[in-house]
Design an enzyme around this catalytic site. Structure first.
Site, PDB file in Angstrom:
ATOM      1  N   ARG A  58       0.819  -1.214   0.000  1.00 47.74           N
ATOM      2  CA  ARG A  58       0.000   0.000   0.000  1.00 47.74           C
ATOM      3  C   ARG A  58       0.856   1.268   0.000  1.00 47.74           C
ATOM      4  NH1 ARG A  58      -4.455  -0.711   4.367  1.00 47.74           N
ATOM      5  NH2 ARG A  58      -2.624  -1.229   5.592  1.00 47.74           N
ATOM      6  N   GLU A  95       2.934  -6.090  13.852  1.00 48.72           N
ATOM      7  CA  GLU A  95       2.091  -6.200  15.039  1.00 48.72           C
ATOM      8  C   GLU A  95       1.448  -7.578  15.127  1.00 48.72           C
ATOM      9  OE1 GLU A  95      -0.257  -3.699  12.004  1.00 48.72           O
ATOM     10  OE2 GLU A  95       1.816  -4.066  12.544  1.00 48.72           O
TER      11      GLU A  95
END
Length: 170
Positions: A58, A95
Site C-alpha cells: 500500500r 504487530e
C-alpha cells in the site's frame, strides 16, 4: 474535509484481534485522495528529495503519487523474491508476526536524499527495516511519511531520530 471520514475500520483483519484501517474509500474518492497528497507534499516544504521509497504494497499507491508530485524517482521495497534484480534484505516484526523486505542493490545511490512512504505507522517494524535498507545503500533519509499513525502502538519508538510525518493519527 476530514480524511478520517475516508478510512474504514475492518474488525478482525488480517486476523482476530486486529482493527484494520482500510484506505480503499480514500483511494476511491479523487477529492479526498488529492487532499491527502497535498497534505503529504506540504510536509516536505523546502526539503530536497531525490527518490521516494514505497513499502509493499500500500506504500506504492501514494508513494508513486508523491514521486510524480516531486518529479523524482520511485523505488519499490518488496517482500522476498518479488524483485527481479540483485537485492539486499532486512527482516522486521509486524504487530501480528514477522516478515522480510528487499530492495534492488542499485535503487539508491550514495548521498541521495530519500523520502520513505508507507500507508500506516503501526509498531514501526516495517519503517525501521526500510530505513536499514536505504542506509545500507548510502541513502540519506529526509523524512518518513505515512497516511496514518496508530499512536497507541508506539511505532515512533523504533524510528527515533528520523523526521516522521503522518497525515492522520489514531
Amino acid at each position: 474535509m476530514s480524511l478520517k471520514n475516508y478510512i474504514r475500520d475492518i474488525q478482525g483483519f488480517p486476523k482476530e484481534g486486529i482493527l484494520f484501517k482500510d484506505i480503499t474509500p480514500l483511494l476511491i474518492d479523487p477529492k479526498a485522495r488529492k487532499e491527502c497528497l497535498q497534505i503529504l507534499v506540504a510536509s516536505l516544504k523546502d526539503k530536497k528529495i531525490d527518490k521516494v521509497v514505497g513499502a509493499e504494497s500500500r506504500g506504492f499507491l501514494f508513494g508513486m503519487l508523491l514521486a510524480d508530485a516531486l518529479n523524482v524517482g520511485f523505488v519499490p521495497v518488496r517482500k522476498p523474491n518479488k524483485l527481479p534484480y540483485k537485492t539486499i534484505s532486512a527482516s522486521y516484526d509486524l504487530e501480528y508476526g514477522t516478515d522480510c523486505l528487499e530492495i534492488h542493490v542499485d535503487a539508491i545511490q550514495k548521498g541521495e536524499k530519500v523520502l520513505i512512504h508507507d500507508d500506516v505507522l503501526a509498531t514501526g517494524g516495517t519503517a525501521k527495516a526500510v530505513c536499514e535498507l536505504v542506509e545500507k545503500l548510502g541513502g540519506e533519509i529526509v523524512q518518513l511519511n505515512f497516511l496514518m499513525e496508530l499512536t497507541f502502538l508506539n511505532g515512533r519508538d523504533k524510528i527515533k531520530g528520523y523526521d516522521v510525518f503522518a497525515a492522520m493519527e489514531y
